[in-house]
Design a protein around this motif. Structure first.
Motif, PDB file in Angstrom:
ATOM      1  N   THR A  84       9.917  11.450  13.578  1.00  0.00           N
ATOM      2  CA  THR A  84       8.572  11.511  14.130  1.00  0.00           C
ATOM      3  C   THR A  84       8.576  12.182  15.501  1.00  0.00           C
ATOM      4  O   THR A  84       9.594  12.187  16.197  1.00  0.00           O
ATOM      5  CB  THR A  84       7.976  10.093  14.245  1.00  0.00           C
ATOM      6  N   THR A  85       7.444  12.743  15.881  1.00  0.00           N
ATOM      7  CA  THR A  85       7.336  13.450  17.164  1.00  0.00           C
ATOM      8  C   THR A  85       6.778  12.547  18.263  1.00  0.00           C
ATOM      9  O   THR A  85       6.552  12.999  19.375  1.00  0.00           O
ATOM     10  CB  THR A  85       6.412  14.667  17.004  1.00  0.00           C
ATOM     11  N   VAL A  86       6.526  11.285  17.942  1.00  0.00           N
ATOM     12  CA  VAL A  86       6.008  10.349  18.940  1.00  0.00           C
ATOM     13  C   VAL A  86       7.007   9.216  19.126  1.00  0.00           C
ATOM     14  O   VAL A  86       7.998   9.107  18.397  1.00  0.00           O
ATOM     15  CB  VAL A  86       4.636   9.777  18.501  1.00  0.00           C
ATOM     16  N   ASP A  87       6.736   8.365  20.114  1.00  0.00           N
ATOM     17  CA  ASP A  87       7.606   7.214  20.334  1.00  0.00           C
ATOM     18  C   ASP A  87       7.166   6.109  19.378  1.00  0.00           C
ATOM     19  O   ASP A  87       6.370   5.234  19.733  1.00  0.00           O
ATOM     20  CB  ASP A  87       7.520   6.761  21.792  1.00  0.00           C
ATOM     21  N   ALA A  88       7.658   6.188  18.151  1.00  0.00           N
ATOM     22  CA  ALA A  88       7.225   5.266  17.103  1.00  0.00           C
ATOM     23  C   ALA A  88       7.608   3.827  17.403  1.00  0.00           C
ATOM     24  O   ALA A  88       7.005   2.902  16.863  1.00  0.00           O
ATOM     25  CB  ALA A  88       7.821   5.701  15.767  1.00  0.00           C
ATOM     26  N   SER A  89       8.590   3.619  18.249  1.00  0.00           N
ATOM     27  CA  SER A  89       9.056   2.261  18.524  1.00  0.00           C
ATOM     28  C   SER A  89       7.982   1.415  19.205  1.00  0.00           C
ATOM     29  O   SER A  89       8.085   0.191  19.247  1.00  0.00           O
ATOM     30  CB  SER A  89      10.311   2.296  19.391  1.00  0.00           C
ATOM     31  N   LYS A  90       6.933   2.063  19.725  1.00  0.00           N
ATOM     32  CA  LYS A  90       5.860   1.338  20.396  1.00  0.00           C
ATOM     33  C   LYS A  90       4.634   1.186  19.495  1.00  0.00           C
ATOM     34  O   LYS A  90       3.596   0.704  19.943  1.00  0.00           O
ATOM     35  CB  LYS A  90       5.460   2.058  21.685  1.00  0.00           C
ATOM     36  N   GLU A  91       4.770   1.633  18.252  1.00  0.00           N
ATOM     37  CA  GLU A  91       3.629   1.632  17.348  1.00  0.00           C
ATOM     38  C   GLU A  91       3.887   0.756  16.126  1.00  0.00           C
ATOM     39  O   GLU A  91       5.044   0.519  15.748  1.00  0.00           O
ATOM     40  CB  GLU A  91       3.275   3.060  16.943  1.00  0.00           C
ATOM     41  N   LEU A  92       2.782   0.309  15.501  1.00  0.00           N
ATOM     42  CA  LEU A  92       2.861  -0.664  14.421  1.00  0.00           C
ATOM     43  C   LEU A  92       2.012  -0.200  13.236  1.00  0.00           C
ATOM     44  O   LEU A  92       0.875   0.232  13.402  1.00  0.00           O
ATOM     45  CB  LEU A  92       2.356  -2.028  14.905  1.00  0.00           C
ATOM     46  N   VAL A  93       2.587  -0.285  12.033  1.00  0.00           N
ATOM     47  CA  VAL A  93       1.882   0.030  10.795  1.00  0.00           C
ATOM     48  C   VAL A  93       1.766  -1.252   9.972  1.00  0.00           C
ATOM     49  O   VAL A  93       2.766  -1.959   9.778  1.00  0.00           O
ATOM     50  CB  VAL A  93       2.610   1.124   9.994  1.00  0.00           C
ATOM     51  N   ILE A  94       0.560  -1.538   9.504  1.00  0.00           N
ATOM     52  CA  ILE A  94       0.306  -2.773   8.748  1.00  0.00           C
ATOM     53  C   ILE A  94       0.222  -2.452   7.254  1.00  0.00           C
ATOM     54  O   ILE A  94      -0.475  -1.507   6.849  1.00  0.00           O
ATOM     55  CB  ILE A  94      -1.007  -3.432   9.203  1.00  0.00           C
ATOM     56  N   PHE A  95       0.927  -3.243   6.455  1.00  0.00           N
ATOM     57  CA  PHE A  95       0.867  -3.142   4.994  1.00  0.00           C
ATOM     58  C   PHE A  95       0.246  -4.408   4.448  1.00  0.00           C
ATOM     59  O   PHE A  95       0.739  -5.513   4.693  1.00  0.00           O
ATOM     60  CB  PHE A  95       2.275  -2.952   4.405  1.00  0.00           C
ATOM     61  N   VAL A  96      -0.850  -4.250   3.705  1.00  0.00           N
ATOM     62  CA  VAL A  96      -1.536  -5.403   3.118  1.00  0.00           C
ATOM     63  C   VAL A  96      -0.984  -5.637   1.714  1.00  0.00           C
ATOM     64  O   VAL A  96      -1.085  -4.774   0.846  1.00  0.00           O
ATOM     65  CB  VAL A  96      -3.057  -5.179   3.065  1.00  0.00           C
ATOM     66  N   ASP A  97      -0.354  -6.779   1.512  1.00  0.00           N
ATOM     67  CA  ASP A  97       0.270  -7.157   0.234  1.00  0.00           C
ATOM     68  C   ASP A  97       1.292  -6.123  -0.235  1.00  0.00           C
ATOM     69  O   ASP A  97       1.150  -5.512  -1.316  1.00  0.00           O
ATOM     70  CB  ASP A  97      -0.779  -7.362  -0.853  1.00  0.00           C
ATOM     71  N   PRO A  98       2.350  -5.891   0.530  1.00  0.00           N
ATOM     72  CA  PRO A  98       3.352  -4.903   0.114  1.00  0.00           C
ATOM     73  C   PRO A  98       4.278  -5.445  -0.971  1.00  0.00           C
ATOM     74  O   PRO A  98       4.951  -6.451  -0.781  1.00  0.00           O
ATOM     75  CB  PRO A  98       4.128  -4.624   1.405  1.00  0.00           C
ATOM     76  N   TYR A  99       4.275  -4.792  -2.109  1.00  0.00           N
ATOM     77  CA  TYR A  99       5.228  -5.100  -3.171  1.00  0.00           C
ATOM     78  C   TYR A  99       5.418  -3.832  -3.982  1.00  0.00           C
ATOM     79  O   TYR A  99       4.717  -2.839  -3.785  1.00  0.00           O
ATOM     80  CB  TYR A  99       4.749  -6.262  -4.054  1.00  0.00           C
ATOM     81  N   SER A 100       6.389  -3.820  -4.872  1.00  0.00           N
ATOM     82  CA  SER A 100       6.671  -2.660  -5.704  1.00  0.00           C
ATOM     83  C   SER A 100       6.806  -1.417  -4.832  1.00  0.00           C
ATOM     84  O   SER A 100       7.481  -1.442  -3.808  1.00  0.00           O
ATOM     85  CB  SER A 100       5.578  -2.505  -6.771  1.00  0.00           C
ATOM     86  N   THR A 101       6.122  -0.318  -5.180  1.00  0.00           N
ATOM     87  CA  THR A 101       6.280   0.935  -4.441  1.00  0.00           C
ATOM     88  C   THR A 101       5.781   0.820  -3.007  1.00  0.00           C
ATOM     89  O   THR A 101       6.219   1.578  -2.131  1.00  0.00           O
ATOM     90  CB  THR A 101       5.540   2.074  -5.165  1.00  0.00           C
ATOM     91  N   GLY A 102       4.876  -0.127  -2.739  1.00  0.00           N
ATOM     92  CA  GLY A 102       4.430  -0.339  -1.362  1.00  0.00           C
ATOM     93  C   GLY A 102       5.578  -0.630  -0.430  1.00  0.00           C
ATOM     94  O   GLY A 102       5.573  -0.240   0.751  1.00  0.00           O
ATOM     95  N   CYS A 103       6.606  -1.317  -0.952  1.00  0.00           N
ATOM     96  CA  CYS A 103       7.801  -1.594  -0.141  1.00  0.00           C
ATOM     97  C   CYS A 103       8.555  -0.307   0.165  1.00  0.00           C
ATOM     98  O   CYS A 103       9.150  -0.169   1.243  1.00  0.00           O
ATOM     99  CB  CYS A 103       8.713  -2.569  -0.880  1.00  0.00           C
ATOM    100  N   CYS A 104       8.541   0.644  -0.778  1.00  0.00           N
ATOM    101  CA  CYS A 104       9.229   1.915  -0.554  1.00  0.00           C
ATOM    102  C   CYS A 104       8.570   2.684   0.590  1.00  0.00           C
ATOM    103  O   CYS A 104       9.258   3.284   1.430  1.00  0.00           O
ATOM    104  CB  CYS A 104       9.202   2.770  -1.823  1.00  0.00           C
TER     105      CYS A 104
END
Length: 632
Positions: free
Chosen positions: A162-182
């Protein structure tokens, strides 16, 4: 065949009429005076009989003489594995041997397509019982066998920085299972923090549905949905603290609605809520119809009276399914009004595997044609086609729609050039502007028609990911999804559709069981791993496992990814696997002691489960031909 006698008459003559006995020839006449055969009927399916329409079909055959069976409405039919489990006996005879052979072939065809019986709906089939076998109480029970000698597969994965400082950012996954985990693992690999947000009522077992390729995946945060959207957002902000939330994604089917709401409320990339519950298959069809696209004739309701007129006036068969579901959850092809009525009642009482009760039932015309899948990833209404597939579905083991594989389709093929514009139009009509989608489309005689649009990644644990990377040169829907949300330039640099021709030949082969038992050994798996096109095999079957006949996606016995530069080698390897299935050479089963002991009365061949002779006699049926003047 003999001109008038059998062992019965000759036995009487031998004891009582010696002169008649002496006049008989020593052997039957040659050639026979007609062509005939007893056909033992074999069951390739199981269930409780609702009706037996095939019996009337048998009586109409030109060579039909008589038919005996103990199976009728209410009888339990099982797969035929010996004489005791056969479903009846037909005597066929005709002066013309060609007519006889044609009728025999027809009877065998009826067996294969399960043409004798219509079964009662099985409630347990709607709950996908096998999924728990795959997940298990402590996580996946699957085994992945990888190819270790395919050098051309190395380096296929492109690590994206990534071109940004991703360590300061957060991505939310709602009900991650199956391919969502990938997708979650891919985004975490790029340096982002990830949160799993579980919706109310999402099952604990499904939370553990983590693909083998994602073993060890750890979320930085895990939260449960609060009692309101506002409270949920506050809870997220309190947990995230200094981390900046940059995206909210649906990690699976059950998370689509909440992901849309949260992303809109938090001013993130979103599909919004202007279209309420776009997962509703009825709403999907209404929207595309109003946009001028071919749609399905349908009716829906939570009360039977709301769909009764449709079910009485439409041509059968019809498809009944929950308004919201994933895959084939609760889907049934109904052949008459009574069957549809029964299934409606069962659905309204059922719990869907993806969480929650069935709120309403959708009744639709049965689309005839080939079913395709078109996978996209979108950003700001720009849709990138990442793969086109066709399902290899065939009748097997009494089920009409067993998955045998998923085959990639060239993006410049005749079908793809029709499907891709249609699906992109559907996405626009449904207001899907951002994120992954998985559209299922039937190519009918009058063009493509949407079956359903899933506003999430293609399922199947992402087993297809390596195959897609090999065909496209390095990317799949998983990487493209991460790019769409987090890497604008990288996303727009992706091809509009996969390259043509593909950079290799490949296919996902879904393994089908034509037998059942307790597994002693898996010699077929070892043979598959030696194939030239083998990439990997994923299965939950090992010594000690119980295998059943495959009747749906969740009773399959594994999935094999095959890929090779030479299409001839690929086709040869696919045929080899299919031969293993048909010859039952994938597994060696433990012997069944019960099969070694002859404890069944031969009267049970046609009348089982009751030792009372009078009761057996009442169950046993003989159907005679009354229109064969040559026999009487």
């Amino acid at each position: 065949l003999t001109g008038g006698y059998s062992q019965v008459e000759v036995t009487v003559d031998a004891y009582l009429e010696p002169s008649e006995f002496d006049r008989l020839q020593n052997i039957p006449p040659s050639p026979f005076k007609a062509a005939g055969q007893e056909v033992i009927l074999v069951s390739y399916s199981s269930g409780k009989v609702a009706s037996a329409p095939g019996y009337e079909v048998l009586r109409a055959l030109p060579s039909f003489l008589c038919f005996e069976s103990g199976f009728q409405k209410g009888s339990e039919v099982d797969y035929t594995i010996d004489l005791i489990t056969c479903i009846g006996s037909v005597i066929l005879m005709h002066p013309n041997p060609e007519v006889l052979q044609r009728d025999i072939d027809f009877v065998r065809h009826m067996e294969k397509i399960n043409g004798f019986f219509v079964y009662e709906t099985k409630t347990e089939n709607l709950k996908r019982p096998r999924i728990m076998d795959r997940i298990g109480g402590d996580g996946p029970t699957l085994i992945r066998h990888m190819s270790n000698d395919r050098p051309e597969m190395r380096g296929m994965m492109r690590r994206k920085m990534t071109t940004v400082d991703a360590s300061k950012e957060l991505v939310i996954f709602v009900d991650p299972y199956s391919t969502g985990c990938c997708v979650a693992k891919e985004i975490k690999k790029r340096g982002y923090n990830i949160m799993a947000l579980w919706t109310n009522g999402f099952s604990e077992a499904m939370k553990k549905h983590v693909p083998l390729s994602c073993e060890g995946l750890q979320y930085n945060f895990e939260l449960e949905e609060a009692t309101s959207v506002e409270k949920t957002i506050t809870m997220i902000q309190n947990a995230a603290k200094t981390f900046r939330v940059v995206a909210v994604l649906a990690g699976g089917e059950a998370g689509v609605d909440l992901a849309d709401v949260l992303s809109e409320k938090m001013n993130l990339r979103t599909n919004g809520t202007e279209i309420p519950n776009r997962r509703d298959k009825r709403i999907q069809q209404e929207l595309i119809k109003s946009a001028g696209f071919r749609s399905v004739r349908q009716s829906a309701g939570s009360k039977f009276t709301e769909v009764e007129h449709f079910l009485k006036t439409e041509l059968y068969p019809l498809v009944l399914k929950p308004i919201e579901s994933a895959g084939s959850d609760g889907v049934k092809l109904c052949h008459n009004f009574n069957e549809a009525k029964d299934h409606f009642g069962i659905l309204m009482k059922s719990q869907m595997i993806n969480g929650g009760a069935c709120g309403a039932v959708l009744c639709q015309e049965f689309l005839r044609g080939k079913e395709y899948v078109v996978d996209h990833v979108s950003r700001d209404g720009i849709h990138k086609t990442v793969m086109v597939w066709v399902y290899d579905k065939r009748p097997a083991n009494g089920s009409q729609f067993v998955y045998f594989g998923c085959v990639p389709i060239d993006s410049q093929s005749y079908e793809a050039r029709i499907l891709i514009p249609y699906v992109r139009g559907v996405l626009d009509a449904l207001g899907v502007r951002n994120g992954p989608s998985h559209g299922e489309v039937m190519m009918t005689a009058d063009g493509p028609c949407l079956v359903e649009m899933n506003c999430r990644t293609h399922g199947g644990d992402g087993n297809w990911r390596t195959l897609c990377q090999g065909l496209t040169g390095g990317y799949s829907q998983v990487e493209a999804t991460a790019d769409a949300y987090l890497e604008k330039k990288t996303f727009f640099d992706l091809p509009d559709k996969p390259s043509s021709p593909f950079m290799a030949s490949g296919q996902e082969v879904i393994l089908v069981s034509f037998s059942r038992g307790t597994v002693k050994a898996t010699p077929g798996f070892d043979k598959m791993q030696k194939l030239q096109s083998f990439v990997y095999l994923e299965t939950g079957v090992k010594p000690g496992s119980k295998v059943e006949h495959t009747v749906d996606l969740f009773t399959c016995i594994g999935s094999v990814i095959l890929m090779h530069e030479d299409n001839g080698i690929l086709e040869k390897d696919i045929k080899f696997i299919r031969d293993l299935e048909e010859k039952n050479e994938i597994f060696e089963y433990q012997p069944k002691v019960s099969n070694l002991i002859s404890h069944v009365n031969f009267g049970d061949i046609f009348s089982r489960g009751n030792d009372d002779q009078a009761s057996q006699k009442s169950k046993h049926r003989r159907i005679m031909s009354l229109g064969r003047a040559d026999m009487f």
